[in-house]
Enzyme design. Structure first.
Site, PDB file in Angstrom:
ATOM      1  N   PHE A 143      78.325   9.985  -0.168  1.00 45.76           N
ATOM      2  CA  PHE A 143      77.812   8.781  -0.819  1.00 45.76           C
ATOM      3  C   PHE A 143      76.283   8.823  -0.907  1.00 45.76           C
ATOM      4  O   PHE A 143      75.614   7.901  -0.459  1.00 45.76           O
ATOM      5  CB  PHE A 143      78.239   7.539  -0.030  1.00 45.76           C
ATOM      6  CG  PHE A 143      79.734   7.420   0.174  1.00 45.76           C
ATOM      7  CD1 PHE A 143      80.551   6.984  -0.876  1.00 45.76           C
ATOM      8  CD2 PHE A 143      80.324   7.731   1.394  1.00 45.76           C
ATOM      9  CE1 PHE A 143      81.921   6.869  -0.694  1.00 45.76           C
ATOM     10  CE2 PHE A 143      81.698   7.609   1.578  1.00 45.76           C
ATOM     11  CZ  PHE A 143      82.500   7.178   0.531  1.00 45.76           C
ATOM     12  N   GLY A 190      75.568   7.624  10.517  1.00 44.62           N
ATOM     13  CA  GLY A 190      76.505   7.629   9.394  1.00 44.62           C
ATOM     14  C   GLY A 190      76.400   8.927   8.627  1.00 44.62           C
ATOM     15  O   GLY A 190      75.543   9.115   7.757  1.00 44.62           O
ATOM     16  N   SER A 245      74.313  13.520   3.301  1.00 39.62           N
ATOM     17  CA  SER A 245      72.929  13.178   3.700  1.00 39.62           C
ATOM     18  C   SER A 245      72.443  14.126   4.792  1.00 39.62           C
ATOM     19  O   SER A 245      71.241  14.429   4.883  1.00 39.62           O
ATOM     20  CB  SER A 245      72.857  11.727   4.184  1.00 39.62           C
ATOM     21  OG  SER A 245      73.856  11.463   5.154  1.00 39.62           O
ATOM     22  N   ASP A 305      77.934   9.997  14.298  1.00 41.13           N
ATOM     23  CA  ASP A 305      79.103   9.435  13.611  1.00 41.13           C
ATOM     24  C   ASP A 305      80.325   9.629  14.508  1.00 41.13           C
ATOM     25  O   ASP A 305      80.471  10.683  15.128  1.00 41.13           O
ATOM     26  CB  ASP A 305      79.342  10.151  12.262  1.00 41.13           C
ATOM     27  CG  ASP A 305      80.141   9.309  11.259  1.00 41.13           C
ATOM     28  OD1 ASP A 305      81.223   8.809  11.633  1.00 41.13           O
ATOM     29  OD2 ASP A 305      79.677   9.155  10.134  1.00 41.13           O
ATOM     30  N   SER A 363      77.904   4.681  17.510  1.00 41.32           N
ATOM     31  CA  SER A 363      76.450   4.641  17.369  1.00 41.32           C
ATOM     32  C   SER A 363      75.734   3.702  18.361  1.00 41.32           C
ATOM     33  O   SER A 363      74.786   4.122  19.034  1.00 41.32           O
ATOM     34  CB  SER A 363      76.119   4.308  15.915  1.00 41.32           C
ATOM     35  OG  SER A 363      74.862   3.781  15.792  1.00 41.32           O
ATOM     36  N   HIS A 422      78.633  -0.823   7.229  1.00 41.66           N
ATOM     37  CA  HIS A 422      77.838  -1.765   6.442  1.00 41.66           C
ATOM     38  C   HIS A 422      78.252  -3.219   6.636  1.00 41.66           C
ATOM     39  O   HIS A 422      77.716  -4.106   5.975  1.00 41.66           O
ATOM     40  CB  HIS A 422      77.906  -1.396   4.952  1.00 41.66           C
ATOM     41  CG  HIS A 422      77.173  -0.127   4.624  1.00 41.66           C
ATOM     42  ND1 HIS A 422      76.434   0.565   5.563  1.00 41.66           N
ATOM     43  CD2 HIS A 422      77.053   0.571   3.475  1.00 41.66           C
ATOM     44  CE1 HIS A 422      75.896   1.630   4.986  1.00 41.66           C
ATOM     45  NE2 HIS A 422      76.267   1.664   3.726  1.00 41.66           N
ATOM     46  N   HIS A 465      69.983   2.864   3.854  1.00 39.78           N
ATOM     47  CA  HIS A 465      70.722   3.094   2.609  1.00 39.78           C
ATOM     48  C   HIS A 465      71.549   1.881   2.218  1.00 39.78           C
ATOM     49  O   HIS A 465      71.878   1.053   3.066  1.00 39.78           O
ATOM     50  CB  HIS A 465      71.638   4.330   2.752  1.00 39.78           C
ATOM     51  CG  HIS A 465      72.031   4.899   1.425  1.00 39.78           C
ATOM     52  ND1 HIS A 465      73.311   5.301   1.132  1.00 39.78           N
ATOM     53  CD2 HIS A 465      71.296   5.117   0.311  1.00 39.78           C
ATOM     54  CE1 HIS A 465      73.329   5.762  -0.112  1.00 39.78           C
ATOM     55  NE2 HIS A 465      72.133   5.656  -0.639  1.00 39.78           N
ATOM     56  N   ASP A 466      71.883   1.813   0.937  1.00 40.03           N
ATOM     57  CA  ASP A 466      72.730   0.744   0.390  1.00 40.03           C
ATOM     58  C   ASP A 466      72.089  -0.632   0.505  1.00 40.03           C
ATOM     59  O   ASP A 466      72.749  -1.628   0.811  1.00 40.03           O
ATOM     60  CB  ASP A 466      74.133   0.783   1.022  1.00 40.03           C
ATOM     61  CG  ASP A 466      74.792   2.132   0.793  1.00 40.03           C
ATOM     62  OD1 ASP A 466      74.961   2.515  -0.370  1.00 40.03           O
ATOM     63  OD2 ASP A 466      75.087   2.837   1.782  1.00 40.03           O
TER      64      ASP A 466
HETATM   65  N1  SAH Z   1      75.477   9.303   4.907  1.00 42.34           N
HETATM   66  C1  SAH Z   1      76.813   9.603   4.410  1.00 42.34           C
HETATM   67  C2  SAH Z   1      77.688   8.379   4.249  1.00 42.34           C
HETATM   68  C3  SAH Z   1      77.966   7.641   5.514  1.00 42.34           C
HETATM   69  S1  SAH Z   1      79.382   6.560   5.374  1.00 42.34           S
HETATM   70  C4  SAH Z   1      76.708  10.415   3.118  1.00 42.34           C
HETATM   71  O1  SAH Z   1      75.611  10.888   2.764  1.00 42.34           O
HETATM   72  O2  SAH Z   1      77.710  10.601   2.454  1.00 42.34           O
HETATM   73  C5  SAH Z   1      79.273   5.655   6.863  1.00 42.34           C
HETATM   74  C6  SAH Z   1      79.670   6.417   8.104  1.00 42.34           C
HETATM   75  O3  SAH Z   1      79.352   5.597   9.225  1.00 42.34           O
HETATM   76  C7  SAH Z   1      81.140   6.780   8.232  1.00 42.34           C
HETATM   77  O4  SAH Z   1      81.303   8.169   8.305  1.00 42.34           O
HETATM   78  C8  SAH Z   1      81.586   6.088   9.540  1.00 42.34           C
HETATM   79  O5  SAH Z   1      82.490   6.876  10.332  1.00 42.34           O
HETATM   80  C9  SAH Z   1      80.282   5.901  10.257  1.00 42.34           C
HETATM   81  N2  SAH Z   1      80.297   4.807  11.237  1.00 42.34           N
HETATM   82  C10 SAH Z   1      80.618   3.508  11.007  1.00 42.34           C
HETATM   83  N3  SAH Z   1      80.533   2.789  12.140  1.00 42.34           N
HETATM   84  C11 SAH Z   1      80.148   3.649  13.119  1.00 42.34           C
HETATM   85  C12 SAH Z   1      79.895   3.513  14.518  1.00 42.34           C
HETATM   86  N4  SAH Z   1      79.992   2.335  15.146  1.00 42.34           N
HETATM   87  N5  SAH Z   1      79.525   4.626  15.215  1.00 42.34           N
HETATM   88  C13 SAH Z   1      79.418   5.821  14.607  1.00 42.34           C
HETATM   89  N6  SAH Z   1      79.635   6.000  13.287  1.00 42.34           N
HETATM   90  C14 SAH Z   1      80.008   4.941  12.548  1.00 42.34           C
HETATM   91 MG    MG Z   2      75.272   4.876   2.088  1.00 41.06          MG
END
Ligand code: SAH
Ligand code: MG
Length: 221
Positions: free
Chosen positions: A18, A50, A56, A75, A128, A148, A173-174
């Site tokens: 993403f 993430g 990314s 992640d 996280s 998010h 991001h976002d």
């Molecule tokens: N940066 C990525 C997109 C990240 S999507 C890209 O470039 O494509 C968001 C990610 O956050 C997911 O993989 C999800 O597993 C992670 N995530 C969500 N909550 C989390 C948490 N509490 N601890 C660790 N990772 C988490």
């Molecule tokens: Mg994003």
């Protein structure tokens, strides 16, 4: 542009995820600047929250390799709420048939290893906010792109933004200023960072916002 960088960027573009390429490039450039900050015994430290399948990670990892920095990629690899079945960003290809659960760790590893970034990128597989509470190394760059929803987004901001060193970068991001374009929490984090007066704007592209930490007034750093 070096051949190596071109290859890494092509790799990032081809990785599932993403991160639009123009935003990835802005993220890469912020990380190169952050990576040029030298420390006594080692290069700079980056954290991304993430990682999903490593898209990314490869943009940031390219900057880490170029500047001898290390990127810690956080992640749990089980996906955010919005990635689960029935939600907008679900992808059945990343469901582990053995468990029925999302598991992006294998794809992440393949992306990082096939890019040859293993020396500059470290996976931190877990929750996280839990990792943040035990973290103490000052960050030259922190990229927040985890869950998010209201609760996970704020937990990431509160857990990680304080670790960004003065002069260091915080990217989010976002961030959508218009609620019609996407969820509110990342935008609210960005507003909170600016309202705190600890961060100033340092670039943007699409939904990516780049901030830089400034010294508190009256200090001479
Ligand atoms: N940066 C990525 C997109 C990240 S999507 C890209 O470039 O494509 C968001 C990610 O956050 C997911 O993989 C999800 O597993 C992670 N995530 C969500 N909550 C989390 C948490 N509490 N601890 C660790 N990772 C988490
Ligand atoms: Mg994003």
């Amino acid at each position: 542009m070096s051949e190596r960088l071109e290859a890494l960027l092509a790799h990032a573009r081809a990785t599932k995820g993403f991160m639009p390429d123009d935003e990835g490039l802005v993220l890469y450039r912020a990380a190169v600047r952050a990576g040029r900050r030298r420390h006594v015994a080692r290069g700079a430290t980056f954290v991304e929250i993430g990682a999903w399948c490593g898209k990314s990670t490869v943009y940031l990892g390219a900057a880490a390799e170029e500047t001898d920095a290390v990127l810690f990629s956080v992640d749990h690899h089980h996906g955010s709420e919005e990635n689960q079945a029935g939600w907008e960003h679900h992808d059945p290809e990343v469901v582990d048939p053995a468990t029925g659960r999302i598991d992006t760790l294998g794809l992440w590893r393949r992306a990082v290893d096939s890019a040859g970034l293993g020396a500059n990128v470290v996976a931190m597989v877990g929750d996280s906010p839990t990792i943040a509470t035990r973290w103490s190394t000052p960050l030259d760059l922190c990229f927040i792109d985890g869950g998010h929803g209201e609760e996970p987004a704020w937990a990431d901001f509160e857990g990680w933004a304080p670790h960004v060193c003065i002069g260091g970068w915080l990217a989010i991001h976002d961030v959508f200023c218009d609620p019609a374009d996407g969820g509110r929490p990342p935008y609210e984090l960005w507003c909170a960072a600016l309202d705190s007066k600890q961060f100033v704007e340092d670039g943007e592209c699409g939904s990516l916002r780049v901030l830089r930490r400034i010294a508190p007034p009256g200090t001479d750093v």
